[in-house]
Enzyme design. Structure first.
Site, PDB file in Angstrom:
ATOM      1  N   ASN A   8      51.096  36.379 -24.559  1.00 25.91           N
ATOM      2  CA  ASN A   8      51.863  37.261 -25.451  1.00 25.91           C
ATOM      3  C   ASN A   8      50.979  38.464 -25.784  1.00 25.91           C
ATOM      4  OD1 ASN A   8      53.287  38.492 -27.486  1.00 25.91           O
ATOM      5  ND2 ASN A   8      52.943  36.867 -29.006  1.00 25.91           N
ATOM      6  N   LYS A  10      51.777  41.035 -27.402  1.00 19.92           N
ATOM      7  CA  LYS A  10      52.140  41.691 -28.679  1.00 19.92           C
ATOM      8  C   LYS A  10      52.232  43.202 -28.462  1.00 19.92           C
ATOM      9  CE  LYS A  10      49.793  37.961 -30.984  1.00 19.92           C
ATOM     10  NZ  LYS A  10      49.408  37.384 -32.244  1.00 19.92           N
ATOM     11  N   HIS A  91      58.906  34.343 -33.157  1.00 21.33           N
ATOM     12  CA  HIS A  91      57.447  34.338 -33.392  1.00 21.33           C
ATOM     13  C   HIS A  91      57.209  34.563 -34.888  1.00 21.33           C
ATOM     14  CE1 HIS A  91      53.255  35.557 -33.301  1.00 21.33           C
ATOM     15  NE2 HIS A  91      53.177  35.066 -32.076  1.00 21.33           N
ATOM     16  N   GLU A  93      55.229  36.348 -36.400  1.00 21.98           N
ATOM     17  CA  GLU A  93      55.066  37.763 -36.771  1.00 21.98           C
ATOM     18  C   GLU A  93      56.429  38.434 -36.943  1.00 21.98           C
ATOM     19  OE1 GLU A  93      52.309  38.897 -33.687  1.00 21.98           O
ATOM     20  OE2 GLU A  93      50.777  37.657 -34.635  1.00 21.98           O
ATOM     21  N   GLU A 158      53.302  26.894 -33.084  1.00 22.64           N
ATOM     22  CA  GLU A 158      52.248  27.835 -33.443  1.00 22.64           C
ATOM     23  C   GLU A 158      52.029  27.798 -34.953  1.00 22.64           C
ATOM     24  OE1 GLU A 158      51.806  31.053 -30.257  1.00 22.64           O
ATOM     25  OE2 GLU A 158      53.189  31.798 -31.744  1.00 22.64           O
ATOM     26  N   GLY A 164      45.634  34.197 -34.261  1.00 17.60           N
ATOM     27  CA  GLY A 164      44.717  35.336 -34.365  1.00 17.60           C
ATOM     28  C   GLY A 164      43.564  35.118 -35.318  1.00 17.60           C
ATOM     29  N   SER A 203      45.161  30.693 -31.387  1.00 20.67           N
ATOM     30  CA  SER A 203      43.730  30.781 -31.081  1.00 20.67           C
ATOM     31  C   SER A 203      43.304  29.927 -29.886  1.00 20.67           C
ATOM     32  CB  SER A 203      42.891  30.446 -32.322  1.00 20.67           C
ATOM     33  OG  SER A 203      43.129  31.409 -33.335  1.00 20.67           O
TER      34      SER A 203
HETATM   35  C1  PEP Z   1      50.437  34.291 -30.568  1.00 22.49           C
HETATM   36  O1  PEP Z   1      50.551  35.389 -31.060  1.00 22.49           O
HETATM   37  O2  PEP Z   1      51.445  33.751 -30.084  1.00 22.49           O
HETATM   38  C2  PEP Z   1      49.129  33.660 -30.573  1.00 22.49           C
HETATM   39  C3  PEP Z   1      49.059  32.379 -30.340  1.00 22.49           C
HETATM   40  O3  PEP Z   1      48.053  34.470 -30.828  1.00 22.49           O
HETATM   41  P1  PEP Z   1      46.485  34.065 -30.693  1.00 22.49           P
HETATM   42  O4  PEP Z   1      46.321  33.343 -29.402  1.00 22.49           O
HETATM   43  O5  PEP Z   1      45.779  35.398 -30.705  1.00 22.49           O
HETATM   44  O6  PEP Z   1      46.165  33.220 -31.863  1.00 22.49           O
END
Ligand code: PEP
Length: 243
Positions: A8, A10, A91, A93, A158, A164, A203
């Protein structure tokens, strides 16, 4: 089943990044499915650069309607036409900064399936919810209300607090949540729910991928930050169990 490693991007990435990245992922041998979800503006370029490679392209959101007066939105048929075969929906976000409700996510998932896309529906608890012992309840509610009838797609677990941040849940917590998600999918969708992929996201990096991807009911990863470098995404894919 083959694991799915999904990147992803973003709101990162410009035209200049596409060729080098596509060449690197094309050239690598792999035993997992790979999916790149760049910003809308790069989907068409990626689809051209990865044509015939077996690597899929996805969007990061879509509108529930196929077209209409929705300034700034992109529909599922538009994504499909640009070369996407997946779309990330719900997601955190978007749930938290765009106020997306479970019902809205369900509408988007339905539109995605109707357009021939595979929706990846994201669920996950906040840190406060986990601390309060509500993580499984929150995720159950998200699944029960974000998945339309006959959902045929992918789930990404998630935890919001792991995205992040460089923090991840314990392996026991990931395994417990994935088992709980599998049970809810079977309850809601019947037999087909038992075969859906459940990805872990939050992460995931080359150095923690092997242990996370080896957990029961973990069928791949949704990778944010680490997916921006082809070598890191490939290292994560390489860490997935074989067969
Ligand atoms: C994500 O945004 O779906 C995500 C898992 O981000 P990160 O791997 O940076 O934590």
């Amino acid at each position: 089943m083959r694991q799915l490693i999904a990147g992803n991007w973003k709101m990162h990435g410009r035209l200049a990044h596409v060729q080098g990245y596509a060449q690197a992922v094309r050239a690598a041998a792999r035993h997992t499915d790979l999916l790149i979800c760049p910003p809308f503006t790069l989907i068409d370029r990626f689809a051209t650069a990865l044509a015939g490679s077996g690597i899929a392209i996805g969007g990061q959101d879509c509108h529930p309607a196929p077209e209409g007066a929705h300034t700034g939105d992109v529909s599922a048929p538009m994504l499909a036409e640009a070369g996407a075969s997946y779309v990330i929906l719900g997601h955190s976000e978007r749930r938290y900064s765009h106020g997306e409700t479970n019902a809205r996510v369900a509408g988007k998932a339905e539109a995605a399936m109707f357009a021939g896309l595979t929706p990846i529906v994201c669920v996950g608890e906040t840190e406060a919810q986990r601390d309060a012992g509500e993580a499984e309840h929150v995720v159950r509610q998200q699944l029960m209300h974000s998945l339309p009838e006959g959902f045929a797609g992918v789930i990404a677990y998630e935890p919001v607090w792991a995205i992040g941040t460089g923090r991840t849940p314990t392996e026991a917590d990931v395994a417990a949540m994935h088992a709980a998600i599998r049970a809810v999918l079977a309850e809601k969708l019947g037999e087909p729910g038992k075969a859906l992929k459940i990805l872990y996201g939050g992460s995931v990096k080359p150095d923690n991928a092997a242990s996370l991807l080896a957990l029961p009911e973990v069928d791949g990863a949704l990778v944010g930050g680490a997916s921006l470098k082809a070598e890191d995404l490939l290292a994560i894919a390489d860490a997935a169990p074989r067969g």
